[in-house]
Write a protein that holds these residues in place. Sequence first.
Motif, PDB file in Angstrom:
ATOM      1  N   THR A  30      92.566  79.522 155.105  1.00  0.00           N
ATOM      2  CA  THR A  30      92.001  78.230 154.702  1.00  0.00           C
ATOM      3  C   THR A  30      91.554  78.241 153.253  1.00  0.00           C
ATOM      4  O   THR A  30      91.787  77.283 152.509  1.00  0.00           O
ATOM      5  CB  THR A  30      90.814  77.894 155.603  1.00  0.00           C
ATOM      6  N   ILE A  83      84.418  71.688 151.172  1.00  0.00           N
ATOM      7  CA  ILE A  83      85.275  72.178 152.256  1.00  0.00           C
ATOM      8  C   ILE A  83      85.097  73.678 152.436  1.00  0.00           C
ATOM      9  O   ILE A  83      84.992  74.182 153.555  1.00  0.00           O
ATOM     10  CB  ILE A  83      86.746  71.820 151.976  1.00  0.00           C
ATOM     11  N   THR A  86      81.676  74.426 154.074  1.00  0.00           N
ATOM     12  CA  THR A  86      81.674  74.081 155.496  1.00  0.00           C
ATOM     13  C   THR A  86      82.489  75.065 156.322  1.00  0.00           C
ATOM     14  O   THR A  86      82.074  75.477 157.401  1.00  0.00           O
ATOM     15  CB  THR A  86      82.236  72.667 155.672  1.00  0.00           C
ATOM     16  N   SER A  87      83.668  75.454 155.782  1.00  0.00           N
ATOM     17  CA  SER A  87      84.516  76.342 156.580  1.00  0.00           C
ATOM     18  C   SER A  87      83.898  77.736 156.690  1.00  0.00           C
ATOM     19  O   SER A  87      83.990  78.369 157.734  1.00  0.00           O
ATOM     20  CB  SER A  87      85.918  76.414 155.986  1.00  0.00           C
ATOM     21  N   GLU A 112      70.408  79.737 160.307  1.00  0.00           N
ATOM     22  CA  GLU A 112      70.922  79.096 159.088  1.00  0.00           C
ATOM     23  C   GLU A 112      70.157  79.544 157.859  1.00  0.00           C
ATOM     24  O   GLU A 112      69.858  78.748 156.964  1.00  0.00           O
ATOM     25  CB  GLU A 112      70.880  77.574 159.208  1.00  0.00           C
TER      26      GLU A 112
ATOM     27  N   VAL B   2      89.309  72.551 159.750  1.00  0.00           N
ATOM     28  CA  VAL B   2      89.103  72.369 158.310  1.00  0.00           C
ATOM     29  C   VAL B   2      90.434  72.213 157.584  1.00  0.00           C
ATOM     30  O   VAL B   2      90.523  71.483 156.591  1.00  0.00           O
ATOM     31  CB  VAL B   2      88.295  73.555 157.748  1.00  0.00           C
ATOM     32  N   ILE B   5      91.406  68.651 157.171  1.00  0.00           N
ATOM     33  CA  ILE B   5      90.748  67.910 156.091  1.00  0.00           C
ATOM     34  C   ILE B   5      91.461  68.186 154.768  1.00  0.00           C
ATOM     35  O   ILE B   5      91.702  67.269 153.970  1.00  0.00           O
ATOM     36  CB  ILE B   5      89.267  68.294 155.999  1.00  0.00           C
ATOM     37  N   THR B  50      83.381  66.655 156.165  1.00  0.00           N
ATOM     38  CA  THR B  50      82.623  67.919 156.086  1.00  0.00           C
ATOM     39  C   THR B  50      81.197  67.725 156.605  1.00  0.00           C
ATOM     40  O   THR B  50      80.644  68.629 157.238  1.00  0.00           O
ATOM     41  CB  THR B  50      82.581  68.436 154.653  1.00  0.00           C
ATOM     42  N   ILE B  53      81.347  67.888 160.371  1.00  0.00           N
ATOM     43  CA  ILE B  53      81.545  69.259 160.880  1.00  0.00           C
ATOM     44  C   ILE B  53      80.247  70.055 160.780  1.00  0.00           C
ATOM     45  O   ILE B  53      79.884  70.804 161.688  1.00  0.00           O
ATOM     46  CB  ILE B  53      82.686  69.930 160.109  1.00  0.00           C
ATOM     47  N   GLN B  54      79.512  69.861 159.670  1.00  0.00           N
ATOM     48  CA  GLN B  54      78.228  70.559 159.539  1.00  0.00           C
ATOM     49  C   GLN B  54      77.246  70.109 160.617  1.00  0.00           C
ATOM     50  O   GLN B  54      76.528  70.926 161.192  1.00  0.00           O
ATOM     51  CB  GLN B  54      77.644  70.311 158.164  1.00  0.00           C
ATOM     52  N   ASN B  57      78.099  71.764 163.825  1.00  0.00           N
ATOM     53  CA  ASN B  57      77.716  73.176 163.896  1.00  0.00           C
ATOM     54  C   ASN B  57      76.241  73.348 164.213  1.00  0.00           C
ATOM     55  O   ASN B  57      75.841  74.331 164.817  1.00  0.00           O
ATOM     56  CB  ASN B  57      78.014  73.867 162.563  1.00  0.00           C
ATOM     57  N   LYS B  58      75.420  72.401 163.765  1.00  0.00           N
ATOM     58  CA  LYS B  58      73.979  72.559 163.964  1.00  0.00           C
ATOM     59  C   LYS B  58      73.592  72.419 165.426  1.00  0.00           C
ATOM     60  O   LYS B  58      72.570  72.924 165.849  1.00  0.00           O
ATOM     61  CB  LYS B  58      73.223  71.521 163.134  1.00  0.00           C
TER      62      LYS B  58
END
Lengths: 132, 59
Positions: A30, A83, A86-87, A112, B2, B5, B50, B53-54, B57-58
């Motif tokens: 990616t 991107i 995020t990935s 996190e 991803v 995108i 994005t 997607i974040q 994930n949370k």
Amino acid sequence: MTDIIVGILAFLGTIFVFLAAVGMVRMPDTYLRISVTTKAATLGIGLLLIAGAIYSNELAITAKILAIILFLLLTAPVSAHLIGRTSYFSGVKLWKNSVMDDMEGKYDTSSEELRSGFETDPEKSKPTKSSG
Amino acid sequence: MVDRIIALDLIITTGIGFISAYSILYDQPALLDVAMILALIAFLGTVAFTYYIQQKNKQ
């Protein structure tokens, strides 16, 4: 003369866009895909639009084209960084032949929390499990 | 996920190039307005996807 310059610029731009498409298919990872599409597509579209500006030879159209190019040059790195971030944080694996991963073990996926590696507190500087 | 995108971003960028070549070929520079709007939508779409997607994930 103008036609020759326009042709050469449009040809080069098309080649770069084609290379971006080939890289999208052929790249193993990616992150490498992000790299190849951002760079090649930005340069290719820039050359194509400059060819259009030279062909039209008018101030209004040239200004419009310069605005498009400036916008692309500003937004392409921002979206590529978004991107990539995020990935990485969602756990996309690196390619097996990747040389280095600077953030390995510094990001805790459950809390996190991102560590710098220079913490003085030994409790906090413990390496976390690899997020992949 | 991803990768899609990135592919969408590349498709829209290729569309801008297509519109640019078309406006040269048929001498219609008014079409460049569409290219500008497409560049805006590509950036906004990337940021929105994005962000989703974040947020996923949370959870």
